[in-house]
Design a protein around this motif. Structure first.
Motif, PDB file in Angstrom:
ATOM      1  N   LYS A  21      18.375  32.984 -10.161  1.00  0.00           N
ATOM      2  CA  LYS A  21      17.283  32.213  -9.530  1.00  0.00           C
ATOM      3  C   LYS A  21      17.592  31.866  -8.079  1.00  0.00           C
ATOM      4  CE  LYS A  21      15.271  32.187 -13.528  1.00  0.00           C
ATOM      5  NZ  LYS A  21      14.444  33.377 -13.804  1.00  0.00           N
ATOM      6  N   ARG A  22      18.817  31.430  -7.807  1.00  0.00           N
ATOM      7  CA  ARG A  22      19.195  31.150  -6.424  1.00  0.00           C
ATOM      8  C   ARG A  22      20.688  31.383  -6.263  1.00  0.00           C
ATOM      9  NH1 ARG A  22      17.207  25.640  -4.881  1.00  0.00           N
ATOM     10  NH2 ARG A  22      15.317  26.445  -5.833  1.00  0.00           N
ATOM     11  N   THR A  23      21.087  31.697  -5.026  1.00  0.00           N
ATOM     12  CA  THR A  23      22.504  31.960  -4.789  1.00  0.00           C
ATOM     13  C   THR A  23      22.852  31.733  -3.331  1.00  0.00           C
ATOM     14  OG1 THR A  23      24.279  33.550  -5.211  1.00  0.00           O
ATOM     15  CG2 THR A  23      22.301  34.421  -4.193  1.00  0.00           C
ATOM     16  N   ARG A  24      24.087  31.311  -3.101  1.00  0.00           N
ATOM     17  CA  ARG A  24      24.621  31.270  -1.736  1.00  0.00           C
ATOM     18  C   ARG A  24      24.928  32.690  -1.300  1.00  0.00           C
ATOM     19  NH1 ARG A  24      24.019  27.422   2.027  1.00  0.00           N
ATOM     20  NH2 ARG A  24      23.371  25.691   0.729  1.00  0.00           N
ATOM     21  N   TRP A  25      24.468  33.049  -0.127  1.00  0.00           N
ATOM     22  CA  TRP A  25      24.693  34.413   0.368  1.00  0.00           C
ATOM     23  C   TRP A  25      26.079  34.506   0.998  1.00  0.00           C
ATOM     24  CZ3 TRP A  25      21.595  37.766  -1.647  1.00  0.00           C
ATOM     25  CH2 TRP A  25      21.645  39.095  -1.192  1.00  0.00           C
ATOM     26  N   ASN A  26      27.083  34.306   0.170  1.00  0.00           N
ATOM     27  CA  ASN A  26      28.459  34.252   0.655  1.00  0.00           C
ATOM     28  C   ASN A  26      29.021  35.649   0.942  1.00  0.00           C
ATOM     29  OD1 ASN A  26      28.764  31.464   0.569  1.00  0.00           O
ATOM     30  ND2 ASN A  26      29.332  31.469  -1.602  1.00  0.00           N
ATOM     31  N   ARG A  34      26.311  35.978  10.773  1.00  0.00           N
ATOM     32  CA  ARG A  34      26.521  34.541  10.551  1.00  0.00           C
ATOM     33  C   ARG A  34      25.605  33.713  11.441  1.00  0.00           C
ATOM     34  NH1 ARG A  34      31.240  31.497  13.469  1.00  0.00           N
ATOM     35  NH2 ARG A  34      29.738  31.999  15.103  1.00  0.00           N
ATOM     36  N   ASN A  35      25.502  34.117  12.701  1.00  0.00           N
ATOM     37  CA  ASN A  35      24.672  33.354  13.638  1.00  0.00           C
ATOM     38  C   ASN A  35      23.209  33.363  13.225  1.00  0.00           C
ATOM     39  OD1 ASN A  35      27.033  32.933  15.010  1.00  0.00           O
ATOM     40  ND2 ASN A  35      26.560  34.348  16.689  1.00  0.00           N
ATOM     41  N   PHE A  36      22.744  34.485  12.710  1.00  0.00           N
ATOM     42  CA  PHE A  36      21.361  34.525  12.213  1.00  0.00           C
ATOM     43  C   PHE A  36      21.196  33.541  11.057  1.00  0.00           C
ATOM     44  CE2 PHE A  36      20.662  39.014  13.965  1.00  0.00           C
ATOM     45  CZ  PHE A  36      19.799  38.576  14.948  1.00  0.00           C
ATOM     46  N   MET A  37      22.169  33.485  10.171  1.00  0.00           N
ATOM     47  CA  MET A  37      22.055  32.559   9.039  1.00  0.00           C
ATOM     48  C   MET A  37      22.143  31.115   9.506  1.00  0.00           C
ATOM     49  SD  MET A  37      23.754  34.191   5.644  1.00  0.00           S
ATOM     50  CE  MET A  37      25.390  34.582   6.198  1.00  0.00           C
ATOM     51  N   ARG A  38      23.058  30.869  10.428  1.00  0.00           N
ATOM     52  CA  ARG A  38      23.305  29.493  10.875  1.00  0.00           C
ATOM     53  C   ARG A  38      22.182  28.964  11.769  1.00  0.00           C
ATOM     54  NH1 ARG A  38      28.150  29.068  14.894  1.00  0.00           N
ATOM     55  NH2 ARG A  38      26.489  29.938  16.208  1.00  0.00           N
ATOM     56  N   ALA A  69      22.121  26.925   6.174  1.00  0.00           N
ATOM     57  CA  ALA A  69      23.502  27.415   6.163  1.00  0.00           C
ATOM     58  C   ALA A  69      24.497  26.272   6.070  1.00  0.00           C
ATOM     59  CB  ALA A  69      23.754  28.234   7.426  1.00  0.00           C
ATOM     60  N   GLU A  70      25.531  26.500   5.305  1.00  0.00           N
ATOM     61  CA  GLU A  70      26.696  25.617   5.305  1.00  0.00           C
ATOM     62  C   GLU A  70      27.943  26.477   5.124  1.00  0.00           C
ATOM     63  OE1 GLU A  70      26.834  23.810   0.891  1.00  0.00           O
ATOM     64  OE2 GLU A  70      25.180  23.035   2.089  1.00  0.00           O
ATOM     65  N   ALA A  71      29.105  25.825   5.169  1.00  0.00           N
ATOM     66  CA  ALA A  71      30.359  26.558   5.131  1.00  0.00           C
ATOM     67  C   ALA A  71      30.413  27.503   3.926  1.00  0.00           C
ATOM     68  CB  ALA A  71      31.521  25.585   5.083  1.00  0.00           C
ATOM     69  N   ASP A  72      30.865  28.718   4.177  1.00  0.00           N
ATOM     70  CA  ASP A  72      31.071  29.699   3.114  1.00  0.00           C
ATOM     71  C   ASP A  72      32.463  29.461   2.527  1.00  0.00           C
ATOM     72  OD1 ASP A  72      31.739  31.893   1.578  1.00  0.00           O
ATOM     73  OD2 ASP A  72      30.862  33.349   2.956  1.00  0.00           O
ATOM     74  N   VAL A  73      32.482  28.819   1.368  1.00  0.00           N
ATOM     75  CA  VAL A  73      33.772  28.396   0.800  1.00  0.00           C
ATOM     76  C   VAL A  73      34.615  29.576   0.326  1.00  0.00           C
ATOM     77  CG1 VAL A  73      32.976  26.092   0.163  1.00  0.00           C
ATOM     78  CG2 VAL A  73      32.665  27.993  -1.440  1.00  0.00           C
ATOM     79  N   TRP A  94      33.033  30.805   8.665  1.00  0.00           N
ATOM     80  CA  TRP A  94      31.896  31.529   8.088  1.00  0.00           C
ATOM     81  C   TRP A  94      30.922  30.591   7.401  1.00  0.00           C
ATOM     82  CZ3 TRP A  94      31.923  35.802  10.495  1.00  0.00           C
ATOM     83  CH2 TRP A  94      33.135  36.386  10.848  1.00  0.00           C
ATOM     84  N   MET A  95      29.645  30.953   7.473  1.00  0.00           N
ATOM     85  CA  MET A  95      28.600  30.125   6.877  1.00  0.00           C
ATOM     86  C   MET A  95      27.631  31.013   6.122  1.00  0.00           C
ATOM     87  SD  MET A  95      27.826  27.415   9.921  1.00  0.00           S
ATOM     88  CE  MET A  95      27.171  26.186   8.802  1.00  0.00           C
ATOM     89  N   SER A  96      26.884  30.374   5.227  1.00  0.00           N
ATOM     90  CA  SER A  96      25.887  31.148   4.494  1.00  0.00           C
ATOM     91  C   SER A  96      24.716  30.261   4.095  1.00  0.00           C
ATOM     92  CB  SER A  96      26.513  31.754   3.230  1.00  0.00           C
ATOM     93  OG  SER A  96      27.073  30.744   2.426  1.00  0.00           O
TER      94      SER A  96
END
Length: 163
Positions: A21-26, A34-38, A69-73, A94-96
């Motif tokens: 249903k939903r996911t972090r695009w990590n 990254r800049n496009f996402m952020r 976007a937030e930090a890509d853990v 990195w962010m996603s």
DNA sequence: GCCAACGTTGGC
DNA sequence: GCCAACGTTGGC
């Protein structure tokens, strides 16, 4: 504004997104992406999901941005395939964004069909040598792809610029 | 599997 | 800061 996200279906497919249903695009490890996402992707923006390194490659579905976007853990986890030793909690590098499933297209739209479609010649996806996995898509490109998906003809070009 | 195109790395 | 070497992407 609309976007396109590439994914290798062996790694994460539209079916996986439909299930989750939903996911972090990590896992994106390219600064431009990254800049496009952020900086670019806003909650509610529509997203084309594209299967790359697939047979055949093409657009398979639609998602939408569900969280900024937030930090890509995964960059901080030494056991993760996408671990980056330079990333720290203070500077995760990195962010996603998070995306949510919207729909699967009735049929995969092959890259060959996209290449053959008038009006979307300038799509980033179709430019030679491009390999960015997060790409902006214009409203008109998005509309044409969606019409292809529904089997209707693309609209006639509008004169002048939108908005 | 090939290979063109591109991004990153590191020696200098 | 240049740039050659290297690694990766991704269609074909």
């Amino acid at each position: 504004m609309p976007w396109l996200l590439k994914t290798e279906p062996d790694c994460y497919s539209i079916d996986d997104l439909a299930r989750d249903k939903r996911t972090r695009w990590n896992g994106v490890r390219n600064y431009q992406a990254r800049n496009f996402m952020r900086d670019g992707m806003k909650v509610g923006d529509p997203v084309l999901i594209y299967h790359s390194s697939a047979d055949p490659p093409g657009v398979v579905g639609v998602a939408s941005v569900s969280a900024a976007a937030e930090a890509d853990v995964t960059a901080l986890d030494p056991n993760d395939d996408h671990f980056d030793p330079k990333a720290t909690k203070a500077n995760p590098i990195w962010m996603s964004v998070e995306v949510q499933f919207v729909e699967r297209l009735p049929a995969l739209i092959e890259i060959g069909l996209l290449r053959a479609t008038k009006g979307i010649e300038a799509m980033a996806l179709l430019q030679r040598g491009q390999r960015l996995s997060v790409q902006p898509v214009t409203e008109r490109e998005f509309e044409i792809v969606m019409r292809l998906a529904r089997g209707t003809k693309p609209p006639k070009p509008r004169v002048g610029r939108a908005k």
